[in-house]
Design a protein around this motif. Structure first.
Motif, short mmCIF file in Angstrom:
data_model
loop_
_atom_site.label_atom_id
_atom_site.label_comp_id
_atom_site.label_asym_id
_atom_site.label_seq_id
_atom_site.Cartn_x
_atom_site.Cartn_y
_atom_site.Cartn_z
N LYS A 142 16.83 -36.76 52.45
CA LYS A 142 15.56 -37.08 53.10
C LYS A 142 14.89 -38.19 52.29
CE LYS A 142 15.67 -33.98 56.37
NZ LYS A 142 14.69 -32.89 56.50
N ILE A 143 14.15 -39.04 52.98
CA ILE A 143 13.49 -40.17 52.31
C ILE A 143 11.98 -39.99 52.40
CG2 ILE A 143 13.24 -42.68 52.20
CD1 ILE A 143 15.92 -42.92 53.61
N ILE A 165 16.20 -35.72 47.79
CA ILE A 165 15.13 -36.64 48.15
C ILE A 165 15.36 -38.02 47.56
CG2 ILE A 165 12.67 -37.15 47.90
CD1 ILE A 165 13.24 -34.93 49.86
N GLU A 166 15.21 -39.04 48.39
CA GLU A 166 15.16 -40.42 47.93
C GLU A 166 13.74 -40.93 48.12
OE1 GLU A 166 18.05 -42.79 49.92
OE2 GLU A 166 19.76 -41.68 49.09
N ILE A 167 13.35 -41.90 47.31
CA ILE A 167 11.98 -42.41 47.34
C ILE A 167 11.97 -43.90 47.66
CG2 ILE A 167 9.99 -42.97 45.86
CD1 ILE A 167 10.47 -40.34 44.40
N VAL A 172 11.44 -43.80 56.61
CA VAL A 172 11.24 -42.57 55.84
C VAL A 172 10.98 -41.38 56.76
CG1 VAL A 172 10.29 -43.92 53.94
CG2 VAL A 172 8.74 -42.85 55.58
N ASP A 173 11.10 -40.18 56.16
CA ASP A 173 10.84 -38.95 56.91
C ASP A 173 9.40 -38.47 56.74
OD1 ASP A 173 13.67 -38.18 57.83
OD2 ASP A 173 13.96 -38.53 55.69
N VAL A 174 8.85 -38.71 55.57
CA VAL A 174 7.48 -38.28 55.24
C VAL A 174 6.83 -39.36 54.39
CG1 VAL A 174 6.09 -36.57 53.99
CG2 VAL A 174 8.10 -35.83 55.27
N LEU A 177 8.06 -29.59 53.19
CA LEU A 177 8.28 -30.30 54.44
C LEU A 177 9.70 -30.84 54.58
CD1 LEU A 177 4.94 -32.32 54.60
CD2 LEU A 177 5.59 -30.44 56.12
N THR A 178 10.35 -31.08 53.46
CA THR A 178 11.66 -31.75 53.51
C THR A 178 12.82 -30.82 53.13
OG1 THR A 178 11.34 -32.53 51.23
CG2 THR A 178 10.71 -34.02 53.02
N ALA A 179 12.52 -29.55 52.89
CA ALA A 179 13.57 -28.61 52.47
C ALA A 179 14.59 -28.39 53.60
CB ALA A 179 12.93 -27.29 52.08
#
Length: 226
Positions: free
Chosen positions: A6-7, A33-35, A93-95, A224-226
């Motif tokens: 997830k980004i 997670i990627e940022i 991105v996702d969030v 939120l990204t789990a």
């Protein structure tokens, strides 16, 4: 089955990357997670940044440049640049998470966006028996604004200026002692610039519970990204 990456897009009111923040947030987000980052001041020269500085009566924001320099900005002068960052990131991105606890009601995104100002305000609103609130901010020019802002939900608010970028450990200890002696029930380090070490100093010296926005936001993003 291993979860897909997830980004998360982070937007700072200063210059990106904000490694001083993401270095503490990333371990809390999880391995998947990627940022991606974008800064409202990215690509601007020193003179252009000076043009965004505050004048009397402005909503004052304090941030850090890439070289570590602390600067004060007028909120109204950077809102459009922050929206531009959102527009640039939201397709990738996702969030999205804002790396600032200032109020930005004008901002919008097609993706889920975490606004620390609203997040922390709602957390404090959900807590019972908080009669006196202690708030630490960067600059003395923010004190009155923060008294009014937090005064909307807590009648008794004590605001102390201690810069995350310019102050020493002793400054944080003195602020914590003052808040302890003022008998606050809870302390908010009201900026994403404050780190875990600063939180620990304030908590140990004051003996009070302390809320750190960067870690609270990280936990919400992880959920939120789990």
């Amino acid at each position: 089955m291993k979860s897909s990456k997830k980004i998360v897009g982070f937007i700072t009111i200063g210059e990106s990357p904000r490694t001083d923040i993401t270095s503490e947030i990333k371990p809390l987000l999880g391995a998947n997670i990627e940022i991606m980052e974008c800064g409202a001041l990215d690509g601007l020269g020193k003179d252009e940044i000076k043009d965004l500085a505050t004048k009397p009566g402005d909503y004052v924001l304090v941030t850090r440049l890439r070289d570590g320099t602390a600067v004060k900005l007028s909120r109204d002068k950077i809102v459009s640049r922050m929206q531009r960052c959102i527009n640039n990131l939201e397709t990738h991105v996702d969030v999205i998470g804002l790396l600032c606890t200032g109020d930005f009601p004008e901002l919008s995104s097609r993706k889920i966006m975490i606004e620390p100002s609203r997040l922390i305000m709602n957390v404090v609103s959900s807590l019972s028996n908080i009669k006196r609130l202690g708030v630490i901010v960067h600059d003395k020019e923010q004190v009155r604004m923060e008294e009014e802002r937090w005064g909307r939900i807590i009648n008794d608010v004590i605001v102390v200026p201690v810069s995350a970028y310019l102050s020493t450990e002793d400054d944080f200890r003195r602020a914590a002692e003052y808040l302890r002696d003022s008998d606050v029930d809870l302390v908010i380090l009201d900026s994403l610039g404050y780190n875990i070490k600063m939180k620990n100093i304030v908590r140990e010296v004051s003996g009070k519970p302390v809320i750190l926005p960067r870690t609270v936001m990280a936990e919400i993003i992880r959920e939120l990204t789990a």
